[in-house]
Design a protein around this motif. Structure first.
Motif, PDB file in Angstrom:
ATOM      1  N   MET A 117       0.824  -1.210   0.000  1.00 22.00           N
ATOM      2  CA  MET A 117       0.000   0.000   0.000  1.00 22.00           C
ATOM      3  C   MET A 117       0.857   1.258   0.000  1.00 22.00           C
ATOM      4  O   MET A 117       0.450   2.289  -0.564  1.00 22.00           O
ATOM      5  CB  MET A 117      -0.939  -0.010   1.205  1.00 22.00           C
ATOM      6  N   ARG A 118       2.037   1.197   0.602  1.00 21.52           N
ATOM      7  CA  ARG A 118       2.915   2.366   0.600  1.00 21.52           C
ATOM      8  C   ARG A 118       3.454   2.655  -0.797  1.00 21.52           C
ATOM      9  O   ARG A 118       3.828   3.793  -1.098  1.00 21.52           O
ATOM     10  CB  ARG A 118       4.078   2.145   1.567  1.00 21.52           C
ATOM     11  N   LEU A 132      -7.303   8.859  -0.451  1.00 25.09           N
ATOM     12  CA  LEU A 132      -6.644   9.383   0.744  1.00 25.09           C
ATOM     13  C   LEU A 132      -6.664   8.377   1.890  1.00 25.09           C
ATOM     14  O   LEU A 132      -5.701   8.277   2.665  1.00 25.09           O
ATOM     15  CB  LEU A 132      -7.307  10.695   1.179  1.00 25.09           C
ATOM     16  N   ILE A 133      -7.747   7.629   2.019  1.00 27.86           N
ATOM     17  CA  ILE A 133      -7.828   6.606   3.065  1.00 27.86           C
ATOM     18  C   ILE A 133      -6.772   5.534   2.837  1.00 27.86           C
ATOM     19  O   ILE A 133      -6.085   5.099   3.779  1.00 27.86           O
ATOM     20  CB  ILE A 133      -9.235   5.998   3.113  1.00 27.86           C
ATOM     21  N   LEU A 134      -6.630   5.099   1.599  1.00 24.32           N
ATOM     22  CA  LEU A 134      -5.608   4.095   1.278  1.00 24.32           C
ATOM     23  C   LEU A 134      -4.207   4.620   1.566  1.00 24.32           C
ATOM     24  O   LEU A 134      -3.305   3.847   1.899  1.00 24.32           O
ATOM     25  CB  LEU A 134      -5.725   3.675  -0.183  1.00 24.32           C
ATOM     26  N   LEU A 135      -4.025   5.933   1.440  1.00 24.09           N
ATOM     27  CA  LEU A 135      -2.731   6.531   1.774  1.00 24.09           C
ATOM     28  C   LEU A 135      -2.489   6.529   3.274  1.00 24.09           C
ATOM     29  O   LEU A 135      -1.352   6.350   3.736  1.00 24.09           O
ATOM     30  CB  LEU A 135      -2.691   7.965   1.240  1.00 24.09           C
ATOM     31  N   GLY A 136      -3.561   6.709   4.070  1.00 18.07           N
ATOM     32  CA  GLY A 136      -3.399   6.821   5.512  1.00 18.07           C
ATOM     33  C   GLY A 136      -3.340   5.511   6.260  1.00 18.07           C
ATOM     34  O   GLY A 136      -2.844   5.456   7.395  1.00 18.07           O
ATOM     35  N   LEU A 151      -1.558   1.452  10.476  1.00 21.35           N
ATOM     36  CA  LEU A 151      -1.518   0.004  10.668  1.00 21.35           C
ATOM     37  C   LEU A 151      -0.163  -0.430  11.199  1.00 21.35           C
ATOM     38  O   LEU A 151      -0.072  -1.227  12.152  1.00 21.35           O
ATOM     39  CB  LEU A 151      -1.835  -0.700   9.346  1.00 21.35           C
ATOM     40  N   ALA A 152       0.894   0.109  10.615  1.00 23.67           N
ATOM     41  CA  ALA A 152       2.241  -0.235  11.071  1.00 23.67           C
ATOM     42  C   ALA A 152       2.484   0.256  12.500  1.00 23.67           C
ATOM     43  O   ALA A 152       3.096  -0.445  13.315  1.00 23.67           O
ATOM     44  CB  ALA A 152       3.275   0.368  10.118  1.00 23.67           C
ATOM     45  N   GLY A 153       2.000   1.453  12.831  1.00 21.15           N
ATOM     46  CA  GLY A 153       2.198   1.985  14.175  1.00 21.15           C
ATOM     47  C   GLY A 153       1.477   1.176  15.230  1.00 21.15           C
ATOM     48  O   GLY A 153       2.044   0.866  16.290  1.00 21.15           O
TER      49      GLY A 153
END
Length: 233
Positions: free
Chosen positions: A73-74, A100-104, A109-111
C-alpha cells in the motif's frame, strides 16, 4: 522572481482572495475544505487500521500478511489511484476519500501493530499470570505501552494526507489544491505559490500538534500515558 514573490504576498494579503467572490471560493473556505477532507480520511483510516493493527500485534497472527500489505500500500501512487477511481466512479468526494484513506492506512496500521508487538513480553506474561483476560491485557497493558507508536502512526498518516489532499481538485472538489491547479492551468503563479505555502503551513501546524501528543504519551510525562494496571479486574 522578486516580482512573483511580491505578487504572491499581494495575493495573500488581499481580503477578497480570502473572502471569495460569487465565482471563486476564498482561501478561508478552501482551508476549511482541506481540513475537512483530511479529518474524514484520517478518521476512516484509523477506524480500519488501528483495530486491525492491535489485533495482529496482540495475537501475532497474520504478521507476514500485514507487513506485506503495508509495503504494497505504501508503494501505490495516490494520484494514479485517484484517476482510476474517477474513471470508475466519476468526479466527486468518494474517489478522493478512497485514495486518501488508502494513503493513511499503512502508517497507522504499522504503528498500531509494531506498538503492541514490541511491548515487553515479560509485562504481558505477568498480566496474564495475574488473571487478566486477553481483552484486559490488550486494553490495560499493551495499549498504554503502545500509545506513543500508535500516535506516531497517526501523525505520519495525517501529515501525508494533508499534504496530498490537494489532489481533491482533480476530482472537481475544493481545498487548497484549487488555486494550485487553477493557477497551473492559466500560468498564474501567485495562486499556485500561495496554495502550496498554505498547504505547507497547515501540514506543519498539524504535525506540531500531533508531535506534542506523541511527546505527552511517552513514558515519564505522566499525562496521556496511564500506567498499565495489573490488578485483577
Amino acid at each position: 522572481m522578486s516580482g512573483i514573490l511580491s505578487d504572491t504576498v499581494s495575493y495573500l494579503t488581499t481580503g477578497s482572495n480570502w473572502s471569495g467572490t460569487a465565482d471563486v471560493d476564498g482561501l478561508g473556505l478552501l482551508i476549511g475544505q482541506h481540513l475537512e477532507y483530511t479529518v474524514i480520511a484520517v478518521a476512516i483510516a484509523a477506524v480500519i487500521a488501528v483495530p486491525l493493527g492491535l489485533l495482529v500485534g496482540h495475537t501475532g497472527k497474520g504478521e507476514v500478511v500485514v507487513v506485506g500489505l503495508v509495503n504494497v500500500m505504501r508503494s501505490l501512487p495516490t494520484l494514479g489511484l485517484l484517476l482510476l477511481f474517477i474513471l470508475w466512479m466519476g468526479l466527486g468526494l468518494t474517489p478522493t476519500m478512497i485514495a486518501l484513506i488508502l494513503l493513511g492506512i499503512p502508517p497507522m496500521l504499522a504503528g498500531a501493530y509494531s506498538g503492541v508487538a514490541n511491548v515487553d513480553r515479560i509485562v504481558v506474561d505477568a498480566s496474564r499470570a495475574m488473571g487478566l483476560s486477553e481483552l484486559q491485557v490488550l486494553l490495560r497493558v499493551e495499549l498504554p505501552n503502545a500509545l506513543p507508536l500508535i500516535l506516531g502512526g497517526l501523525r505520519n498518516a495525517t501529515l501525508q494526507i494533508v499534504a496530498t489532499a490537494a489532489i481533491a481538485a482533480y476530482a472537481g472538489l475544493g481545498g487548497l489544491g484549487r488555486p494550485i491547479f487553477d493557477g497551473l492551468a492559466t500560468y498564474d503563479y501567485p495562486p499556485m505559490i500561495a496554495g502550496s505555502l498554505l498547504v505547507t503551513i497547515l501540514a506543519l501546524v498539524l504535525d506540531s500538534l500531533l508531535a506534542g501528543l506523541v511527546w505527552l504519551s511517552m513514558p515519564g510525562t505522566g499525562r496521556l500515558r496511564p500506567a498499565p494496571t495489573l490488578v485483577r479486574g
